[in-house]
Design an enzyme around this catalytic site. Structure first.
Site, PDB file in Angstrom:
ATOM      1  N   ARG A   1       1.565  14.394  12.278  1.00 60.44           N
ATOM      2  CA  ARG A   1       2.486  14.216  11.313  1.00 60.44           C
ATOM      3  C   ARG A   1       2.799  15.494  10.388  1.00 60.44           C
ATOM      4  O   ARG A   1       2.157  15.523   9.386  1.00 60.44           O
ATOM      5  CB  ARG A   1       2.081  12.927  10.436  1.00 60.44           C
ATOM      6  CG  ARG A   1       2.148  11.600  11.237  1.00 60.44           C
ATOM      7  CD  ARG A   1       2.150  10.583  10.121  1.00 60.44           C
ATOM      8  NE  ARG A   1       0.842   9.894  10.093  1.00 60.44           N
ATOM      9  CZ  ARG A   1       0.455   8.907   9.163  1.00 60.44           C
ATOM     10  NH1 ARG A   1       1.514   8.316   8.723  1.00 60.44           N
ATOM     11  NH2 ARG A   1      -0.631   8.533   9.228  1.00 60.44           N
TER      12      ARG A   1
ATOM     13  N   LYS B   1       0.792  -1.029   0.043  1.00 57.65           N
ATOM     14  CA  LYS B   1       0.002  -0.061   0.098  1.00 57.65           C
ATOM     15  C   LYS B   1       0.848   1.405   0.186  1.00 57.65           C
ATOM     16  O   LYS B   1       0.753   2.187  -0.853  1.00 57.65           O
ATOM     17  CB  LYS B   1      -0.889   0.305   1.279  1.00 57.65           C
ATOM     18  CG  LYS B   1      -1.597   1.256   1.324  1.00 57.65           C
ATOM     19  CD  LYS B   1      -2.521   1.369   2.758  1.00 57.65           C
ATOM     20  CE  LYS B   1      -1.703   1.708   3.771  1.00 57.65           C
ATOM     21  NZ  LYS B   1      -1.711   3.321   4.040  1.00 57.65           N
ATOM     22  N   ASN B   2       1.686   1.257   0.767  1.00 58.87           N
ATOM     23  CA  ASN B   2       2.824   2.414   1.134  1.00 58.87           C
ATOM     24  C   ASN B   2       3.509   2.869  -0.101  1.00 58.87           C
ATOM     25  O   ASN B   2       4.356   3.998  -0.129  1.00 58.87           O
ATOM     26  CB  ASN B   2       3.530   2.310   2.408  1.00 58.87           C
ATOM     27  CG  ASN B   2       2.447   2.648   3.613  1.00 58.87           C
ATOM     28  OD1 ASN B   2       1.321   3.181   3.712  1.00 58.87           O
ATOM     29  ND2 ASN B   2       3.047   2.160   4.550  1.00 58.87           N
TER      30      ASN B   2
ATOM     31  N   ASP C   1       4.640   0.572  12.403  1.00 55.41           N
ATOM     32  CA  ASP C   1       3.589  -0.033  11.885  1.00 55.41           C
ATOM     33  C   ASP C   1       3.207  -1.434  12.154  1.00 55.41           C
ATOM     34  O   ASP C   1       2.048  -1.870  11.927  1.00 55.41           O
ATOM     35  CB  ASP C   1       3.422   0.044  10.073  1.00 55.41           C
ATOM     36  CG  ASP C   1       2.750   1.256   9.804  1.00 55.41           C
ATOM     37  OD1 ASP C   1       2.523   2.081  10.610  1.00 55.41           O
ATOM     38  OD2 ASP C   1       3.031   1.611   8.643  1.00 55.41           O
TER      39      ASP C   1
ATOM     40  N   CYS D   1      -4.139  13.362  12.682  1.00 60.40           N
ATOM     41  CA  CYS D   1      -3.895  11.854  12.503  1.00 60.40           C
ATOM     42  C   CYS D   1      -4.147  11.089  13.818  1.00 60.40           C
ATOM     43  O   CYS D   1      -3.639  11.765  14.809  1.00 60.40           O
ATOM     44  CB  CYS D   1      -2.606  11.598  12.039  1.00 60.40           C
ATOM     45  SG  CYS D   1      -2.354  10.005  11.595  1.00 60.40           S
TER      46      CYS D   1
ATOM     47  N   ARG E   1      -8.418  -0.090   4.863  1.00 54.54           N
ATOM     48  CA  ARG E   1      -7.500   1.156   4.355  1.00 54.54           C
ATOM     49  C   ARG E   1      -6.259   0.371   3.899  1.00 54.54           C
ATOM     50  O   ARG E   1      -5.664   0.895   2.976  1.00 54.54           O
ATOM     51  CB  ARG E   1      -7.443   2.198   5.182  1.00 54.54           C
ATOM     52  CG  ARG E   1      -8.644   2.965   5.349  1.00 54.54           C
ATOM     53  CD  ARG E   1      -8.215   4.199   6.205  1.00 54.54           C
ATOM     54  NE  ARG E   1      -6.781   5.009   5.993  1.00 54.54           N
ATOM     55  CZ  ARG E   1      -5.796   4.856   6.669  1.00 54.54           C
ATOM     56  NH1 ARG E   1      -5.846   4.577   7.810  1.00 54.54           N
ATOM     57  NH2 ARG E   1      -4.480   5.567   6.271  1.00 54.54           N
TER      58      ARG E   1
END
Length: 427
Positions: A121, A22-23, A304, A116, A397
């Site tokens: 961030r 995803k990132n 993460d 966030c 997500r």
């Protein structure tokens, strides 16, 4: 909203494959703004954040099509250079359209991404870098207004390693006049993947994956074709799932070198870990123990994966000290894990976890963010009875059909579709 129902106590066995990162996919999609024409990406995960990125690109005039896990982006000169608030607020990564728009078209108006759930961030390093390259930047009415005739290459030293800042400046520098050097650059694999695609487009980039990246600007880039790297965070989550539920699982289509910090901690905890070129095998040998973890930028232990690893420590022998150095508010999963019976004492950025092997019990819990939702699902695998995880839109997500992947390994897990009666939870 949909919920996840998990009945714990099932050991996991078999092989499961990792989706595309995803990132990485999100940044690659925004990189298309650097060159008009048709870009093609393979191994793109089917996720809400990818859909949000596509919607933003379409608002800028691009045509985005998906066939399976292949996404094509046909870029045209935008009729508008504004990324509006309603689109940007859904996903902080949207700020990464700023660099490409500014360097390609000389202007951009991008909504500030706002707060966030896991902590602030700030994007000041992004903006300071672009100012150093000659951009005029103003903050008005919640938007970044940026303009420049042509950005100028320069030396940029980040106060701390910022992934988004490194990516934004790297993309902006590809079409700048002269050489840009980024010092204290972030080293994440997703940055290397982005750099590899930019090079395919004709960019001149050296040092991606190290602390110093050198970009020599060119006059024009062209569209290209690229395969997204495997998602190291999804792979890590599946590996921890195998550990917490017990059994024997092979996580395929991953890059073990991207997971070295996690695998080292699992070996220290007593799990059997075997790696091959593109897979990791996890075997539960019994009597796993608690170990201490401190999150850090890559190649350190990923923030993460902190929530998922904490869930594992909750059912291990001994005491674990988990220190979060990246985000200041990333222990929101603690109170929900405590509902399952976890013994956790959080102190600002440090949490003391006293393991309770076999001591968790199913209960209704609520996800607060993407990785917290994964930690609750994993804890549920090791809990007695039934756990229902609500607000799993967070999970969607960043994880492609996680429940189906876990079910294929033997987990008793199912998605409960919403009938619309409980959607007030979104408020």
């Amino acid at each position: 909203m949909d919920k996840m129902k998990v009945v714990g106590g099932k050991a996991l066995r078999g092989t499961v494959r990792t989706s595309g990162a995803k990132n990485s996919a999100l940044k690659l999609l925004f990189a298309t703004l650097l060159a008009e024409g048709k870009h093609t990406f393979h191994n793109v995960p089917k996720l809400m954040d990818v859909d949000s990125s596509a919607t933003l690109l379409e608002s800028l005039g691009a045509i985005v099509t998906r066939k399976g896990h292949t996404v094509t982006v046909e870029v045209k000169a935008p009729g508008s250079f504004e990324a509006n608030y309603d689109l940007v607020r859904k996903m902080r990564a949207s700020i990464l359209c700023l660099g490409p728009l500014l360097t390609k078209y000389g202007q951009a108006q991008v909504s500030l991404p706002g707060g966030c759930a896991i902590g602030s961030r700030p994007i000041n390093l992004h903006l300071d870098g672009m100012k150093a390259m000659g951009a005029d930047i103003e903050l008005r009415n919640g938007y970044v207004h940026a303009s420049a005739k042509r950005l100028k290459g320069t030396n940029i030293l980040f106060e701390f390693a910022t992934v988004g800042g490194t990516e934004n400046i790297m993309m902006a520098a590809t079409l700048a006049d002269g050489v840009t050097t980024i010092e204290n650059a972030a080293k994440e694999p997703e940055i290397v993947d982005l750099a590899n695609y930019l090079v395919k487009m004709g960019a001149k980039i050296e040092g991606a994956g190290t602390s110093i990246i050198k970009i020599t600007g060119v006059d024009k880039l062209k569209p290209a074709e690229h395969t997204v790297i495997p998602d190291r965070i999804e792979a890590g989550t599946l590996i921890i799932a195998a550990a917490i539920a017990g059994g024997d699982v092979t996580v395929a289509d991953c890059v073990p070198e991207h997971l070295e910090a996690l695998l080292a901690k699992l070996r220290e905890a007593g799990y059997g870990i075997e790696t091959a070129a593109t897979s990791v095998r996890v075997r539960s040998t019994g009597g796993a123990k608690c170990v201490d973890v401190t999150t850090a930028p890559h190649p350190g232990f990923p923030t993460d994966l902190q929530a998922q690893f904490m869930a594992l420590m909750c059912v291990s022998e001994g005491v674990s000290l988990i220190t979060e150095t990246v985000f200041e508010n990333r222990f929101m999963h603690v109170t929900e894990l405590q509902r399952l019976g976890a013994d956790i004492n959080p102190k600002s950025r440090v949490a003391v976890v006293r393991g309770k092997p076999g001591g968790l019990e199913g209960a209704p819990v609520m996800a607060t963010d993407l990785r917290a939702s994964a930690s609750l699902v994993l804890a549920a695998l090791a809990s007695r009875g039934t756990t229902t995880v609500s607000r799993i839109y967070h999970l969607d997500r960043g994880y492609e059909q996680l429940e189906l992947k876990l079910a294929s390994l033997g987990a008793n897990i199912e998605r409960i579709k919403s009938d619309g009666s409980d959607d007030s939870e979104l408020a």
